[in-house]
Design an enzyme around this catalytic site. Sequence first.
Site, PDB file in Angstrom:
ATOM      1  N   GLY A 256      43.530  40.277  54.950  1.00 34.87           N
ATOM      2  CA  GLY A 256      42.577  39.267  55.402  1.00 34.87           C
ATOM      3  C   GLY A 256      42.101  38.351  54.300  1.00 34.87           C
ATOM      4  O   GLY A 256      42.036  37.129  54.472  1.00 34.87           O
ATOM      5  N   GLU A 257      41.778  38.927  53.147  1.00 35.13           N
ATOM      6  CA  GLU A 257      41.300  38.095  52.042  1.00 35.13           C
ATOM      7  C   GLU A 257      42.416  37.217  51.491  1.00 35.13           C
ATOM      8  O   GLU A 257      42.182  36.065  51.134  1.00 35.13           O
ATOM      9  CB  GLU A 257      40.697  38.942  50.926  1.00 35.13           C
ATOM     10  CG  GLU A 257      40.141  38.074  49.819  1.00 35.13           C
ATOM     11  CD  GLU A 257      39.009  38.700  49.033  1.00 35.13           C
ATOM     12  OE1 GLU A 257      38.477  37.995  48.156  1.00 35.13           O
ATOM     13  OE2 GLU A 257      38.669  39.864  49.281  1.00 35.13           O
ATOM     14  N   SER A 258      43.618  37.741  51.437  1.00 27.06           N
ATOM     15  CA  SER A 258      44.745  36.933  50.957  1.00 27.06           C
ATOM     16  C   SER A 258      44.945  35.718  51.860  1.00 27.06           C
ATOM     17  O   SER A 258      45.085  34.587  51.385  1.00 27.06           O
ATOM     18  CB  SER A 258      46.015  37.775  50.895  1.00 27.06           C
ATOM     19  OG  SER A 258      45.866  38.831  49.971  1.00 27.06           O
TER      20      SER A 258
ATOM     21  N   VAL B 228      41.855  44.634  54.627  1.00 32.21           N
ATOM     22  CA  VAL B 228      40.991  43.668  53.958  1.00 32.21           C
ATOM     23  C   VAL B 228      41.779  42.837  52.943  1.00 32.21           C
ATOM     24  O   VAL B 228      41.553  41.628  52.816  1.00 32.21           O
ATOM     25  CB  VAL B 228      39.768  44.363  53.315  1.00 32.21           C
ATOM     26  CG1 VAL B 228      38.913  43.377  52.536  1.00 32.21           C
ATOM     27  CG2 VAL B 228      38.930  45.055  54.390  1.00 32.21           C
TER      28      VAL B 228
END
Length: 141
Positions: A64-66, A61
């Site tokens: 993915g968020e980065s 996550v």
Amino acid sequence: MPENAPVNVDGLAWAAARGMGALAEKMGLEFTEFSVERCVATMPVEGNTQPVGLLHGGAYVVLGESLGSMAANLHAGPGRLAVGVDINATHTRSATSGIVTGVCTPVHLGRTVTVHEVVVTDDQGRRCSTIRITNHVRGIE
């Protein structure tokens, strides 16, 4: 694309100048490709595992968020800020060694909302996680 979105920006240089944040740096993320249309980053499994030796779900996550947040901010352009409002991940395989690679592509690039999908694969190219992130784009106050 918004009127103030960057045109012909060197995405990797932009990302390097902006920085990816302390958490992403601690986890060993490295951007290898960066544009509004496609962003790619790698992350080592070692140092980001659960006690049983699997890559931690939260590490997927973070990757993915980065990627999704940085891509949304590149799209937003100068004087605007993209902030995450929703993220979800489905983990379908466990990485236990080597590196994982996240490939981020836009699903929707609007004036106030972006949605990106991030596919994370292991060294053998097998999908380990699919992440979707939604960002709200607003002016910087």
